[in-house]
Scaffold this motif. Sequence first.
Motif, short mmCIF file in Angstrom:
data_model
loop_
_atom_site.label_atom_id
_atom_site.label_comp_id
_atom_site.label_asym_id
_atom_site.label_seq_id
_atom_site.Cartn_x
_atom_site.Cartn_y
_atom_site.Cartn_z
N THR A 89 -7.58 -65.18 -18.71
CA THR A 89 -7.08 -66.44 -18.34
C THR A 89 -6.61 -67.21 -19.63
OG1 THR A 89 -9.28 -67.61 -18.74
CG2 THR A 89 -8.90 -66.57 -16.56
N ASP A 90 -5.95 -68.45 -19.45
CA ASP A 90 -5.41 -69.25 -20.39
C ASP A 90 -6.64 -69.54 -21.34
OD1 ASP A 90 -2.90 -68.91 -19.19
OD2 ASP A 90 -3.12 -71.01 -18.44
N PHE A 91 -7.71 -69.95 -20.68
CA PHE A 91 -9.00 -70.39 -21.44
C PHE A 91 -9.29 -69.33 -22.27
CE2 PHE A 91 -13.34 -70.75 -22.29
CZ PHE A 91 -13.52 -72.15 -22.95
N GLN A 92 -9.62 -68.16 -21.62
CA GLN A 92 -9.90 -66.66 -22.49
C GLN A 92 -9.00 -66.78 -23.72
OE1 GLN A 92 -10.26 -64.22 -19.37
NE2 GLN A 92 -12.22 -64.29 -19.20
N GLN A 94 -7.29 -68.58 -25.17
CA GLN A 94 -7.35 -69.63 -26.09
C GLN A 94 -8.55 -69.51 -27.00
OE1 GLN A 94 -7.99 -73.61 -24.53
NE2 GLN A 94 -7.50 -74.87 -26.33
N ARG A 119 -12.65 -78.32 -27.22
CA ARG A 119 -13.76 -78.18 -26.02
C ARG A 119 -15.32 -78.15 -26.33
NH1 ARG A 119 -10.63 -75.78 -21.54
NH2 ARG A 119 -12.29 -76.43 -20.19
N ALA A 122 -17.78 -77.15 -24.07
CA ALA A 122 -17.51 -75.79 -23.20
C ALA A 122 -18.35 -74.83 -23.98
CB ALA A 122 -16.18 -75.75 -23.10
N ALA A 129 -16.21 -66.34 -22.41
CA ALA A 129 -14.85 -65.74 -22.72
C ALA A 129 -14.99 -64.84 -24.09
CB ALA A 129 -13.94 -66.76 -23.27
#
Length: 183
Positions: A89-92, A94, A119, A122, A129
């Motif tokens: 994902t985009d978050f992973q 990042q 974040r 988070a 992640a």
Amino acid sequence: MPVQSFALERVPTPIGLMLVLTDAQQRLRAVDWQDFEARMHTLLRRQYGRDAVALRDAVQPSTARRRLEAYFDGDVAAIADLPVALGGTDFQRQVWQALRGIESGSTVSYGALAARISRPTAVRAVGLANGANPVGIVVPCHRVIGANASLTGYGGGLHRKRWLLEHEATWQTAQTAGLSTRS
């Protein structure tokens, strides 16, 4: 979606047989340990989809293999700019990019890593992640530790995390000593 073909290499290291997957462009797609091969396949399915990846034995040693061998032989910097291609994902992605910003021989906590990506709340998501990272060592998830500086989870086992951190600390000490003797 077409099936992607990745070359598989089994590489002996001081801490076990390492699995290295690369694509046709010589980008690293996965690194794991033979005793965790099932986990590697699970991560590949999560990133690319069921039956979306075919593995074939490598015909010749990849750049990734040669650089990882150099890393294990003591040149920790050999993997610093190794090209990787990641799903996730985009978050992973990042989080994985932030992991590459942790210097060899250094560690950060999950909370500090969350703060680095702006974040700070988070922390748990950063941990998840981190655990989903398909290219350990090169994307150095082993450099993330607990808030109390304890060694916490590592997909390849805590004994490997400990070894990698000690290996990098030894290299860092040697680099620092080399710089101070040149002054």
